[in-house]
Design an enzyme around this catalytic site. Sequence first.
Site, PDB file in Angstrom:
ATOM      1  N   GLU A  91     102.240  36.881  35.330  1.00 22.72           N
ATOM      2  CA  GLU A  91     102.342  38.225  35.885  1.00 22.72           C
ATOM      3  C   GLU A  91     103.208  39.123  35.018  1.00 22.72           C
ATOM      4  OE1 GLU A  91     104.205  37.805  39.634  1.00 22.72           O
ATOM      5  OE2 GLU A  91     106.036  37.041  38.743  1.00 22.72           O
ATOM      6  N   CYS A 104     108.247  44.278  32.631  1.00 23.24           N
ATOM      7  CA  CYS A 104     108.779  42.917  32.724  1.00 23.24           C
ATOM      8  C   CYS A 104     107.668  41.948  32.304  1.00 23.24           C
ATOM      9  CB  CYS A 104     109.226  42.670  34.165  1.00 23.24           C
ATOM     10  SG  CYS A 104     109.885  41.029  34.423  1.00 23.24           S
ATOM     11  N   CYS A 111     107.602  26.975  33.925  1.00 29.29           N
ATOM     12  CA  CYS A 111     108.841  26.826  33.143  1.00 29.29           C
ATOM     13  C   CYS A 111     109.362  25.415  33.358  1.00 29.29           C
ATOM     14  CB  CYS A 111     109.874  27.846  33.589  1.00 29.29           C
ATOM     15  SG  CYS A 111     111.423  27.733  32.658  1.00 29.29           S
ATOM     16  N   CYS A 115     115.283  25.634  37.340  1.00 28.51           N
ATOM     17  CA  CYS A 115     116.360  26.237  38.130  1.00 28.51           C
ATOM     18  C   CYS A 115     115.923  26.153  39.595  1.00 28.51           C
ATOM     19  CB  CYS A 115     116.607  27.680  37.715  1.00 28.51           C
ATOM     20  SG  CYS A 115     117.033  27.814  35.962  1.00 28.51           S
ATOM     21  N   CYS A 118     114.231  29.198  41.666  1.00 27.20           N
ATOM     22  CA  CYS A 118     113.214  29.999  40.962  1.00 27.20           C
ATOM     23  C   CYS A 118     111.829  29.431  41.235  1.00 27.20           C
ATOM     24  CB  CYS A 118     113.510  29.977  39.463  1.00 27.20           C
ATOM     25  SG  CYS A 118     112.194  30.703  38.461  1.00 27.20           S
ATOM     26  N   CYS A 344     110.042  38.206  40.039  1.00 27.90           N
ATOM     27  CA  CYS A 344     110.406  36.829  39.763  1.00 27.90           C
ATOM     28  C   CYS A 344     109.405  35.765  40.220  1.00 27.90           C
ATOM     29  CB  CYS A 344     111.754  36.505  40.398  1.00 27.90           C
ATOM     30  SG  CYS A 344     112.998  37.718  40.050  1.00 27.90           S
TER      31      CYS A 344
HETATM   32  N1  SAH Z   1     113.882  32.182  32.045  1.00 23.06           N
HETATM   33  C1  SAH Z   1     114.615  33.365  31.829  1.00 23.06           C
HETATM   34  C2  SAH Z   1     113.862  34.631  32.129  1.00 23.06           C
HETATM   35  C3  SAH Z   1     112.946  34.643  33.327  1.00 23.06           C
HETATM   36  S1  SAH Z   1     113.707  34.615  34.896  1.00 23.06           S
HETATM   37  C4  SAH Z   1     115.913  33.328  32.616  1.00 23.06           C
HETATM   38  O1  SAH Z   1     116.076  32.448  33.449  1.00 23.06           O
HETATM   39  O2  SAH Z   1     116.775  34.147  32.329  1.00 23.06           O
HETATM   40  C5  SAH Z   1     114.329  36.271  35.049  1.00 23.06           C
HETATM   41  C6  SAH Z   1     115.486  36.381  36.039  1.00 23.06           C
HETATM   42  O3  SAH Z   1     115.030  36.212  37.386  1.00 23.06           O
HETATM   43  C7  SAH Z   1     116.549  35.302  35.803  1.00 23.06           C
HETATM   44  O4  SAH Z   1     117.832  35.829  35.849  1.00 23.06           O
HETATM   45  C8  SAH Z   1     116.271  34.382  36.959  1.00 23.06           C
HETATM   46  O5  SAH Z   1     117.362  33.583  37.222  1.00 23.06           O
HETATM   47  C9  SAH Z   1     115.913  35.348  38.063  1.00 23.06           C
HETATM   48  N2  SAH Z   1     115.275  34.709  39.221  1.00 23.06           N
HETATM   49  C10 SAH Z   1     114.493  33.614  39.240  1.00 23.06           C
HETATM   50  N3  SAH Z   1     114.109  33.313  40.506  1.00 23.06           N
HETATM   51  C11 SAH Z   1     114.655  34.254  41.313  1.00 23.06           C
HETATM   52  C12 SAH Z   1     114.616  34.490  42.723  1.00 23.06           C
HETATM   53  N4  SAH Z   1     113.915  33.716  43.552  1.00 23.06           N
HETATM   54  N5  SAH Z   1     115.305  35.548  43.195  1.00 23.06           N
HETATM   55  C13 SAH Z   1     115.991  36.367  42.359  1.00 23.06           C
HETATM   56  N6  SAH Z   1     116.041  36.188  41.020  1.00 23.06           N
HETATM   57  C14 SAH Z   1     115.400  35.142  40.496  1.00 23.06           C
HETATM   58 FE1  SF4 Z   2     112.815  28.984  34.011  1.00 21.55          FE
HETATM   59 FE2  SF4 Z   2     113.061  30.232  36.338  1.00 21.55          FE
HETATM   60 FE3  SF4 Z   2     115.156  28.974  35.268  1.00 21.55          FE
HETATM   61 FE4  SF4 Z   2     114.268  31.244  34.150  1.00 21.55          FE
HETATM   62  S1  SF4 Z   2     115.151  31.038  36.196  1.00 21.55           S
HETATM   63  S2  SF4 Z   2     114.829  29.333  33.108  1.00 21.55           S
HETATM   64  S3  SF4 Z   2     112.040  31.031  34.532  1.00 21.55           S
HETATM   65  S4  SF4 Z   2     113.264  28.007  35.978  1.00 21.55           S
END
Ligand code: SAH
Ligand code: SF4
Length: 367
Positions: A91, A104, A111, A115, A118, A344
């Site tokens: 997306e 974005c 990924c 995390c 996420c 996200c």
């Molecule tokens: N992988 C990279 C970039 C993609 S994620 C990273 O982790 O930085 C982009 C941002 O969205 C990151 O700061 C991530 O931690 C945040 N993010 C992921 N899942 C989320 C959620 N459910 N609610 C709010 N932010 C989220």
């Molecule tokens: Fe990967 Fe999501 Fe962690 Fe970013 S926040 S590194 S997209 S798992």
Amino acid sequence: MLQNLLDFDLEGLTAWFTELGEKPFRARQVFHWVHQAGVADFAQMTDIAKSLREKLQQHAVVAPPAISYAHTSADGTRKWLFDVGVANGIETVFIPEEDRGTLCVSSQVGCALECTFCSTGRQGFNRNLTVAEIVGQLWVAHHGLRGQANRTTGEISERPVTNVVMMGMGEPLANFENVVTALGIMLDDHAYGLSRRRVTVSTSGLVPAMDRLAERCPVALAVSLHAPNDALRDQIVPINKKYPLVELMAACRRYLVHAPRDFITFEYVMLAGVNDQPEHARQLVELTRDVPCKFNLIPFNPFPDSGYDKPHAEPMRVFRQILQDAGYVVTTRKTRGDDIDAACGQLAGKVADKSGRVMKRLHKEAA
Ligand code: SAH
Ligand code: SF4
């Protein structure tokens, strides 16, 4: 196999033209047609010799990823879901504001970094996006939005996308070569000519790749911190076990020597009761003492079975105040495009919903 020209930066296109027996300036002309004029059909490239156009038709194509869904929310936020042949797709989100338009962009399907909060991480890793798929997101957005009225200002813009953030699906620095080539095309004056200061890579903290990015393509950097100590960060950002906070902070300081901006943006997802307490804010102040930075607090964006809750307003206010009192600039990410979950990994996550309910709802909205 046809060569997708969106896979090339100007250097690559020039080399490929040389192989075809064509002059470098022809590559530059075609590069302009593709990226500046948004033309995918060689027949429309009117100042290119007919013989070359025919040669290109035989050997090449300009093919961005296929749009499987696109929707604009009431506040003007536009979201595309692209079919990349695997999983639920990827997306891209465009967020218009008065003084800028931010796109974005995704870098991977899924990924591998897992995390815990996420939804992209929960899907697991599928594959890296190609250069064409990364740049193609900008190509579709830029040329699709060009000449349309900005919903915020009503102005018609020839340059709707002024900023790119690599904050869609995936970890950009885990797809290093393709991301660096794509960034080069975004910055190139022969293509989109975006300013280095207005292109941001967001990373969860792949330390060696941060150093390589500083060398190869120093753009603005956002680091997803999310926890102020190793014990907590190990749990919610597992890559921390490999590159703990002391190494990450040192890498941020090294990056700043090359960075186009004189600060790092620390992203911090607020998870109710997990990392949003006053002591966490105080630890953050200690942790980042030697790193010129700003904070971007992101209220957790819930998804089914995440196991986390959105933060409450009062703990967020207190947290923010502690950082501000320590002299930091703090922004709180606004929720935009709420009606289409423009944040996200949410839409691609929902398409996977086996009941199909969400897609049906989205299709109804689109109709
Ligand atoms: N992988 C990279 C970039 C993609 S994620 C990273 O982790 O930085 C982009 C941002 O969205 C990151 O700061 C991530 O931690 C945040 N993010 C992921 N899942 C989320 C959620 N459910 N609610 C709010 N932010 C989220
Ligand atoms: Fe990967 Fe999501 Fe962690 Fe970013 S926040 S590194 S997209 S798992």
